[in-house]
Scaffold this motif. Structure first.
Motif, mmCIF file in Angstrom:
data_model
loop_
_atom_site.group_PDB
_atom_site.id
_atom_site.type_symbol
_atom_site.label_atom_id
_atom_site.label_comp_id
_atom_site.label_asym_id
_atom_site.label_seq_id
_atom_site.Cartn_x
_atom_site.Cartn_y
_atom_site.Cartn_z
ATOM 1 N N ILE A 106 0.844 -1.207 0.000
ATOM 2 C CA ILE A 106 0.000 0.000 0.000
ATOM 3 C C ILE A 106 0.873 1.248 0.000
ATOM 4 C CG2 ILE A 106 -1.636 1.351 1.383
ATOM 5 C CD1 ILE A 106 -2.854 -1.385 2.259
ATOM 6 N N VAL A 107 1.900 1.251 0.841
ATOM 7 C CA VAL A 107 2.791 2.410 0.920
ATOM 8 C C VAL A 107 3.466 2.656 -0.430
ATOM 9 C CG1 VAL A 107 4.972 3.214 1.920
ATOM 10 C CG2 VAL A 107 3.166 2.317 3.404
ATOM 11 N N ARG A 108 3.991 1.618 -1.040
ATOM 12 C CA ARG A 108 4.679 1.786 -2.336
ATOM 13 C C ARG A 108 3.723 2.311 -3.412
ATOM 14 N NH1 ARG A 108 9.803 0.729 -2.278
ATOM 15 N NH2 ARG A 108 10.670 -0.734 -0.750
ATOM 16 N N GLU A 109 2.495 1.856 -3.393
ATOM 17 C CA GLU A 109 1.513 2.346 -4.367
ATOM 18 C C GLU A 109 1.201 3.828 -4.114
ATOM 19 O OE1 GLU A 109 -1.268 2.239 -7.600
ATOM 20 O OE2 GLU A 109 0.514 1.088 -7.054
ATOM 21 N N ARG A 110 1.006 4.192 -2.852
ATOM 22 C CA ARG A 110 0.736 5.598 -2.532
ATOM 23 C C ARG A 110 1.910 6.495 -2.946
ATOM 24 N NH1 ARG A 110 -1.657 5.003 3.617
ATOM 25 N NH2 ARG A 110 -3.655 4.073 3.046
ATOM 26 N N VAL A 111 3.120 6.043 -2.659
ATOM 27 C CA VAL A 111 4.303 6.834 -3.028
ATOM 28 C C VAL A 111 4.383 6.968 -4.547
ATOM 29 C CG1 VAL A 111 6.842 6.816 -3.066
ATOM 30 C CG2 VAL A 111 5.611 6.403 -0.914
ATOM 31 N N ARG A 112 4.131 5.882 -5.248
ATOM 32 C CA ARG A 112 4.177 5.915 -6.712
ATOM 33 C C ARG A 112 3.171 6.923 -7.268
ATOM 34 N NH1 ARG A 112 1.654 4.147 -10.908
ATOM 35 N NH2 ARG A 112 0.101 2.933 -9.813
ATOM 36 N N LEU A 113 1.987 6.982 -6.663
ATOM 37 C CA LEU A 113 0.922 7.852 -7.165
ATOM 38 C C LEU A 113 1.024 9.301 -6.691
ATOM 39 C CD1 LEU A 113 -2.134 5.452 -6.718
ATOM 40 C CD2 LEU A 113 -1.038 6.144 -8.874
ATOM 41 N N MET A 114 1.571 9.529 -5.490
ATOM 42 C CA MET A 114 1.430 10.856 -4.902
ATOM 43 C C MET A 114 2.710 11.517 -4.410
ATOM 44 S SD MET A 114 -1.995 10.169 -2.693
ATOM 45 C CE MET A 114 -1.171 8.930 -1.736
ATOM 46 N N ARG A 115 3.839 10.866 -4.509
ATOM 47 C CA ARG A 115 5.065 11.451 -3.980
ATOM 48 C C ARG A 115 6.148 11.483 -5.051
ATOM 49 N NH1 ARG A 115 4.541 11.166 1.803
ATOM 50 N NH2 ARG A 115 2.333 11.622 2.057
ATOM 51 N N GLN A 116 7.195 12.227 -4.749
ATOM 52 C CA GLN A 116 8.313 12.310 -5.672
ATOM 53 C C GLN A 116 9.080 10.980 -5.668
ATOM 54 O OE1 GLN A 116 7.674 14.099 -3.010
ATOM 55 N NE2 GLN A 116 9.504 14.688 -1.882
ATOM 56 N N PRO A 117 9.699 10.619 -6.804
ATOM 57 C CA PRO A 117 10.355 9.314 -6.940
ATOM 58 C C PRO A 117 11.413 9.005 -5.876
ATOM 59 C CG PRO A 117 10.187 10.390 -9.067
ATOM 60 C CD PRO A 117 9.740 11.394 -8.044
ATOM 61 N N GLU A 118 12.118 10.019 -5.378
ATOM 62 C CA GLU A 118 13.162 9.752 -4.381
ATOM 63 C C GLU A 118 12.609 9.211 -3.064
ATOM 64 O OE1 GLU A 118 12.622 14.279 -4.719
ATOM 65 O OE2 GLU A 118 12.881 12.613 -6.104
ATOM 66 N N MET A 119 11.311 9.318 -2.854
ATOM 67 C CA MET A 119 10.711 8.761 -1.639
ATOM 68 C C MET A 119 10.747 7.235 -1.638
ATOM 69 S SD MET A 119 9.736 10.823 0.741
ATOM 70 C CE MET A 119 11.276 11.675 0.473
ATOM 71 N N GLU A 120 10.894 6.634 -2.824
ATOM 72 C CA GLU A 120 11.016 5.165 -2.894
ATOM 73 C C GLU A 120 12.180 4.680 -2.044
ATOM 74 O OE1 GLU A 120 9.521 2.440 -4.113
ATOM 75 O OE2 GLU A 120 7.801 3.638 -4.691
ATOM 76 N N GLY A 121 13.291 5.424 -2.072
ATOM 77 C CA GLY A 121 14.455 5.049 -1.276
ATOM 78 C C GLY A 121 14.189 5.128 0.213
ATOM 79 N N VAL A 122 13.419 6.120 0.623
ATOM 80 C CA VAL A 122 13.066 6.259 2.039
ATOM 81 C C VAL A 122 12.188 5.081 2.458
ATOM 82 C CG1 VAL A 122 11.971 7.718 3.780
ATOM 83 C CG2 VAL A 122 13.259 8.775 1.907
ATOM 84 N N VAL A 123 11.266 4.689 1.592
ATOM 85 C CA VAL A 123 10.404 3.537 1.879
ATOM 86 C C VAL A 123 11.258 2.277 2.038
ATOM 87 C CG1 VAL A 123 8.597 2.026 0.943
ATOM 88 C CG2 VAL A 123 8.380 4.515 0.739
ATOM 89 N N THR A 124 12.197 2.084 1.116
ATOM 90 C CA THR A 124 13.076 0.915 1.180
ATOM 91 C C THR A 124 13.864 0.899 2.484
ATOM 92 O OG1 THR A 124 13.232 0.795 -1.222
ATOM 93 C CG2 THR A 124 15.013 -0.260 0.042
ATOM 94 N N ARG A 125 14.439 2.041 2.871
ATOM 95 C CA ARG A 125 15.203 2.117 4.124
ATOM 96 C C ARG A 125 14.306 1.854 5.332
ATOM 97 N NH1 ARG A 125 17.180 6.685 1.936
ATOM 98 N NH2 ARG A 125 16.366 8.040 3.572
ATOM 99 N N TRP A 126 13.094 2.426 5.312
ATOM 100 C CA TRP A 126 12.205 2.245 6.458
ATOM 101 C C TRP A 126 11.889 0.770 6.664
ATOM 102 C CZ3 TRP A 126 7.707 0.335 8.348
ATOM 103 C CH2 TRP A 126 7.303 0.823 9.580
ATOM 104 N N TYR A 127 11.503 0.075 5.591
ATOM 105 C CA TYR A 127 11.153 -1.339 5.730
ATOM 106 C C TYR A 127 12.380 -2.200 6.021
ATOM 107 C CZ TYR A 127 6.293 -0.548 4.737
ATOM 108 O OH TYR A 127 4.986 -0.134 4.833
ATOM 109 N N ARG A 128 13.527 -1.856 5.479
ATOM 110 C CA ARG A 128 14.756 -2.600 5.790
ATOM 111 C C ARG A 128 15.052 -2.490 7.281
ATOM 112 N NH1 ARG A 128 19.119 0.466 3.597
ATOM 113 N NH2 ARG A 128 18.933 1.505 5.611
ATOM 114 N N ASP A 129 14.987 -1.271 7.830
ATOM 115 C CA ASP A 129 15.261 -1.078 9.248
ATOM 116 C C ASP A 129 14.209 -1.763 10.114
ATOM 117 O OD1 ASP A 129 17.431 0.379 8.459
ATOM 118 O OD2 ASP A 129 16.598 2.328 9.039
ATOM 119 N N HIS A 130 12.960 -1.720 9.671
ATOM 120 C CA HIS A 130 11.888 -2.365 10.434
ATOM 121 C C HIS A 130 12.118 -3.871 10.507
ATOM 122 C CE1 HIS A 130 8.012 -3.427 12.011
ATOM 123 N NE2 HIS A 130 7.844 -4.239 11.000
#
Length: 146
Positions: A106-130
């Motif tokens: 869900i997060v990746r879809e929301r980022v793809r639709l509504m955020r700038q592309p560089e937020m993908e990296g933040v999502v990846t880091r967040w889930y990696r750390d989690h």
């Protein structure tokens, strides 16, 4: 009381706060602060680097001042990925940590639709750390109003 709301980009942290905070509470949300300081028509999430520099300073000042009033009001603070040092500080302050996460798909879809592309990296880091255990238990929030 200090309530620190964490979670990946586009998880619904601001929506969670809108559903829980009272009018008298203090909300420290970098995106809302940037929007308040930006010119008319500014994007809600893609902020100019100079604006961001100013807003980060204002956010730090707001946090510092809010810490002095935790006995008198609830303070909601969005901190996407607090460091170990920040978590220790929040613990000393008696903060409640709330993690909002509707799930990676869900997060990746929301980022793809509504955020700038560089937020993908933040999502990846967040889930990696989690997954590595650097995050805390997750509060599921699959639905939110856009």
């Amino acid at each position: 009381m200090l309530i620190v709301v964490t979670g990946p980009p586009a998880a619904g942290k601001s929506s969670w706060i809108r559903a829980h905070a009272k009018p008298r509470d203090v909300v420290i949300d970098l995106d809302l602060m940037a929007l308040a300081m930006a010119g008319p028509g500014a994007d809600h999430h893609a902020h100019d680097p100079i604006l961001l520099r100013i807003v980060h300073r204002a956010r730090q000042a707001a946090i510092h001042e809010a810490e002095r009033h935790l006995q008198d009001t609830d303070v909601y603070l969005i901190h996407t990925m607090p460091s170990t040092k920040a978590r220790a500080k929040y613990k000393r302050l008696g903060a409640r940590i709330v993690t909002v996460d509707p799930g990676e798909d869900i997060v990746r879809e929301r980022v793809r639709l509504m955020r700038q592309p560089e937020m993908e990296g933040v999502v990846t880091r967040w889930y990696r750390d989690h997954r590595r255990g650097d995050s805390r238990p997750v509060t599921r929030q699959a639905m939110r109003e856009w």
